[in-house]
Motif scaffolding. Structure first.
Motif, PDB file in Angstrom:
ATOM      1  N   SER A 395       4.078 -47.479  21.090  1.00  0.00           N
ATOM      2  CA  SER A 395       3.507 -47.441  20.220  1.00  0.00           C
ATOM      3  C   SER A 395       2.945 -49.272  20.771  1.00  0.00           C
ATOM      4  O   SER A 395       3.478 -49.721  21.375  1.00  0.00           O
ATOM      5  N   ASP A 538       8.391 -31.930  19.017  1.00  0.00           N
ATOM      6  CA  ASP A 538       8.920 -33.120  18.906  1.00  0.00           C
ATOM      7  C   ASP A 538       7.893 -34.324  19.131  1.00  0.00           C
ATOM      8  O   ASP A 538       7.181 -34.517  17.843  1.00  0.00           O
ATOM      9  N   TRP A 541       4.660 -32.990  18.294  1.00  0.00           N
ATOM     10  CA  TRP A 541       4.521 -33.015  17.162  1.00  0.00           C
ATOM     11  C   TRP A 541       4.315 -34.603  16.358  1.00  0.00           C
ATOM     12  O   TRP A 541       2.889 -35.291  15.288  1.00  0.00           O
ATOM     13  N   ARG A 542       4.972 -35.335  16.876  1.00  0.00           N
ATOM     14  CA  ARG A 542       4.575 -37.597  16.829  1.00  0.00           C
ATOM     15  C   ARG A 542       3.151 -37.720  16.775  1.00  0.00           C
ATOM     16  O   ARG A 542       2.613 -38.449  16.415  1.00  0.00           O
ATOM     17  N   GLU A 545       0.708 -36.339  14.540  1.00  0.00           N
ATOM     18  CA  GLU A 545       0.357 -36.558  13.494  1.00  0.00           C
ATOM     19  C   GLU A 545      -0.095 -38.180  13.617  1.00  0.00           C
ATOM     20  O   GLU A 545      -0.664 -38.381  12.341  1.00  0.00           O
ATOM     21  N   GLU A 546       0.198 -39.237  14.402  1.00  0.00           N
ATOM     22  CA  GLU A 546      -0.679 -40.135  14.921  1.00  0.00           C
ATOM     23  C   GLU A 546      -2.481 -39.997  15.093  1.00  0.00           C
ATOM     24  O   GLU A 546      -2.758 -41.020  14.467  1.00  0.00           O
TER      25      GLU A 546
END
Ligand code: CAA
Length: 707
Positions: A395, A538, A541-542, A545-546
């Motif tokens: 992040s 996952d 997938w993350r 999503e971003e």
């Protein structure tokens, strides 16, 4: 001991002859690795003839100057005509020598180098020496009698082990195998060789030439060859030369030496002609070429790296700390919670314990490595680190906070590296007051195993910081490749495009198993969807999503993979992902439940499935990668095609016998690829199929994209 005086008889060149008492000394001096090119071959024949004609020489000694014994044939000559004398000619001259010949080995005696030594009467090695026949790694077989002499010396089974693995053995093991006659502790091969020659002349028995020995091959079990063939068919179905090695060793065991040697020659020439040889040799040089970064002058000063820091004790951070510990570089491992730190250290210990169980590491070495990793919750312990690698959560906000903190704590001149795989290195550098000391060091999971390291140069990264990171990569056994800043850098950016295409193919009607079968059939160790399961659905997938949040046009719709992730099918770790897995097994099993999710997804989108051919899958998955790679070159994110080749070879298991992505693309035909890209752009659309200008330009100019 004085070096022998040179006679006038042999003109200066890479091989010289001189006499030391009763011993004629043939010295090869051809830096950097005494590769046996044409000059060395003719020099060896001339020097041998000189020694045989020298009435004062009762025995001859072959030694090398510099860091190593003969490291093999000159690989640069493969694919070009070999002017005589060929290596088999040279070896035949040594084999037929009428005086005893001793080879004194230091450094590495590899390939043709070891074959010359095998044609000598006696081999003596320094304790630090390594000996091997690595030709299989270049798509070849030992073509100068090695497949015939080695079984005669150490037996066919051990000879096959050595030649099929291609890995060198140490001097002690070579002695135990019977590959060398003595191991010496001397620092100088000349001294060791002269001593061995002296012993021989003082009444020692001159052994028969290896070519004349038959005791180790007599009565070889034919079942050995059948078993090796069956094993190769299972483990290395794509490779050409290992099968030819078995054929050649079988010939050694069943034919007279001259006939076996003739058979070896035919098999060697077949390997030489094989496209796999060209691919593997490209891969060999690619690994070395990427170390020379364009625009970074050789000799650029580097900083001293004695102690490093790693921020984040998760999977990546722990693996990175191990990479340093494995190379003797102490690492401070920082995490924000005791629990995280304990989990990381436990994973590291488990990993080392498994290596100890497999005999790859001693218990003492394990403890030394554990002791060189210093776990802490305090950033202050990073104050005297020479380099810190941040491996915190992906992040921007978190990374910038970490870098601000590091900037305040780390000593001036310390290098700050981020292991981000997607974020902007320049934005991370901007959080510090020393952007010239910041760069990306993108390790690949598992970081202690994977050889690739993308070294990401930011807009302000200084030359010396880049040079230091590249040198450090080599020191820790990685293949460092310098790349520029963009989303996904080079490797993951190309992978992302392949992923989109693999998903599109499944939507249109292919099954994930079919896509994976085509990719493994091409030579990848894992198919796209098996790899997705390994990495964790996952995780992808993350990232999606971003991307959706960021408005990426190719990531807008929720797809069947998202549905699997939302249902808790996260891949191998949950025993269910695109495939299902039995507990304790990594073998993917097709799951009708997933087929139903895919079917449902197609219905929801109004897609009528159609049969998709294997050829279409192959072309679309690979051509989309080539198109993206060409854009990466166009943008200067990678400086050379060879950088992209090395990244895919060492980070994603691109089959090395195909040379690399862009090396392969040239052989596939850029014209064919460009035409297909334009067709897919029209029929499928999307940014990934917009043709690369560089690709079209190469086609128009009829020039290769790689070399
Ligand atoms: N031919 C030509 N060049 C070679 C070479 C060879 N056999 N081996 C190494 N080089 C070059 C490298 O390309 C490199 O060149 P640059 O400096 O221009 O990049 C330079 O020598 C130094 O090599 P490394 O950076 O690899 O040095 P190192 O100290 O890390 O490793 C080595 C040394 C162990 C010898 C390693 O280079 C190596 O494994 N070389 C290949 C050895 C090999 O495969 N030999 C078999 C050849 S095939 C054969 O012999 C076939 C036959 O039977 C006829």
């Amino acid at each position: 001991m004085p070096s022998p005086a040179q006679t006038d008889a042999v003109p200066p060149g890479p091989v010289r002859y001189a006499r030391e008492g009763r011993i004629g000394v043939i010295t090869v001096d051809h830096p950097p690795v005494n590769a046996i090119g044409h000059g060395v071959r003719s020099g060896l024949v001339t020097a041998l003839e000189t020694g045989l004609a020298d009435g004062g020489a009762d025995a001859l000694l072959l030694v090398c100057a510099g860091r190593t014994f003969l490291a093999g044939a000159d690989i640069r000559e493969f694919g070009k005509p070999f002017p005589p004398p060929t290596l088999p000619d040279v070896v035949a001259c040594f084999d037929a020598a009428t005086k005893p010949v001793i080879a004194a080995i230091h450094g590495t005696a590899l390939g043709g180098g070891l074959e010359v030594a095998l044609a000598c009467h006696v081999r003596v090695a320094l304790r630090s020496a390594k000996l091997g026949l690595p030709e299989v790694k270049l798509g070849l077989l030992p073509g100068a009698g090695g497949t015939q002499r080695l079984p005669r010396l150490i037996g066919p089974a051990k000879a096959l082990d050595l030649m099929l693995a291609g890995d060198p053995v140490g001097a002690e093991e070579a002695l135990a195998l019977g590959l060398v006659d003595a191991v010496e502790d001397d620092a100088s091969p000349l001294e060791a060789g002269l001593r061995a020659a002296g012993r021989l002349l003082d009444g020692g028995r001159v052994p028969q030439p290896v070519s004349a020995r038959i005791d180790r091959i007599a009565g070889s079990d034919p079942a050995l060859f059948a078993a090796r063939r069956a094993d190769l068919a299972k483990r290395q179905p794509h490779l050409f030369s290992p099968h030819r090695i078995v054929d050649a060793v079988e010939a050694a065991a069943t034919l007279a030496f001259a006939d076996g040697t003739a058979r070896e020659r035919d098999l060697f020439l077949a390997c030489l002609e094989s496209p796999q040889r060209a691919g593997l040799i490209h891969a060999f040089f690619a690994e070395r070429q990427v170390a020379k970064v364009p625009g970074l002058p050789p000799g650029t000063p580097t900083r001293d790296i004695r102690r490093v820091g790693v921020v984040g004790a998760g999977t990546m951070g722990s693996g990175i700390a191990m990479s340093f510990a494995n190379s003797g570089i102490p690492a401070v491992l920082v995490d924000s919670t005791q629990e995280g730190l304990d989990r990381g250290l436990a994973a590291i210990r488990r990993n080392y314990e498994s290596s100890v169980r497999k005999g790859r590491l001693s218990a003492t070495q394990m403890e030394e490595r554990m002791a060189s990793i210093h776990p802490t919750l305090s950033y202050a312990d990073l104050a005297d680190a020479d380099l810190v690698v941040e491996a915190a959560f992906e992040s921007m906000e978190i990374k910038q906070t970490v870098f601000r903190r590091l900037d305040g704590i780390c000593k001036p001149g310390a290098i700050l590296a981020t292991n981000t795989s997607t974020l902007d290195v320049d934005a991370i550098a901007a959080a510090t007051g020393r952007p010239q000391d910041v760069l990306g060091m993108h390790f690949f999971s598992p970081a202690n195993v994977m050889r690739l390291l993308e070294v990401v140069r930011g807009a302000k990264t200084s030359d010396s910081v880049l040079a230091t990171a590249m040198a450090l990569a080599r020191r820790i056994g990685k293949v460092g490749v310098a790349v520029g800043v963009c989303d996904g850098f080079v490797g993951n950016r190309i992978l992302h495009q392949r992923g989109l295409e693999a998903m599109a193919l499944v939507e249109e009607g292919a099954s994930p198993e079919q896509v994976d079968r085509v990719l493994t059939g091409f030579g990848f160790p894992l198919g796209h969807f098996s790899m997705t399961d390994l990495a964790g659905i996952d995780v992808g997938w993350r990232i999606r999503e971003e991307r959706r949040k960021a408005g990426d046009p190719e990531a807008q719709a929720t797809d069947w993979l998202d549905i699997l992730a939302e249902r808790g099918r996260h891949g191998q770790k949950t025993l269910a992902g695109v495939y299902r897995y039995e507990p304790g097994s990594r073998s993917p099993i097709a799951d009708p439940a997933v087929a139903a999710v895919i079917e449902e997804d197609r219905r929801r989108r109004g897609i009528m499935p159609r049969p998709v051919s294997n050829e279409e899958i192959r072309d679309r998955c690979l051509y989309v990668m080539v198109n993206e790679a060409a854009k990466i070159l166009e943008e200067g994110i990678a400086a050379r095609a060879v950088d992209i080749d090395a990244i895919w070879l060492h980070g994603y298991g691109f089959p090395s016998w195909r040379g690399g992505l862009l090396f392969w693309a040239d052989r596939e035909g850029l014209g064919r690829i460009a035409a297909a890209v334009q067709r897919y752009h029209r029929d499928i659309g999307g940014p990934r199929w917009s043709p690369s200008a560089l690709l079209l330009q190469c086609v128009a100019e009829k020039r290769p994209i790689a070399c």
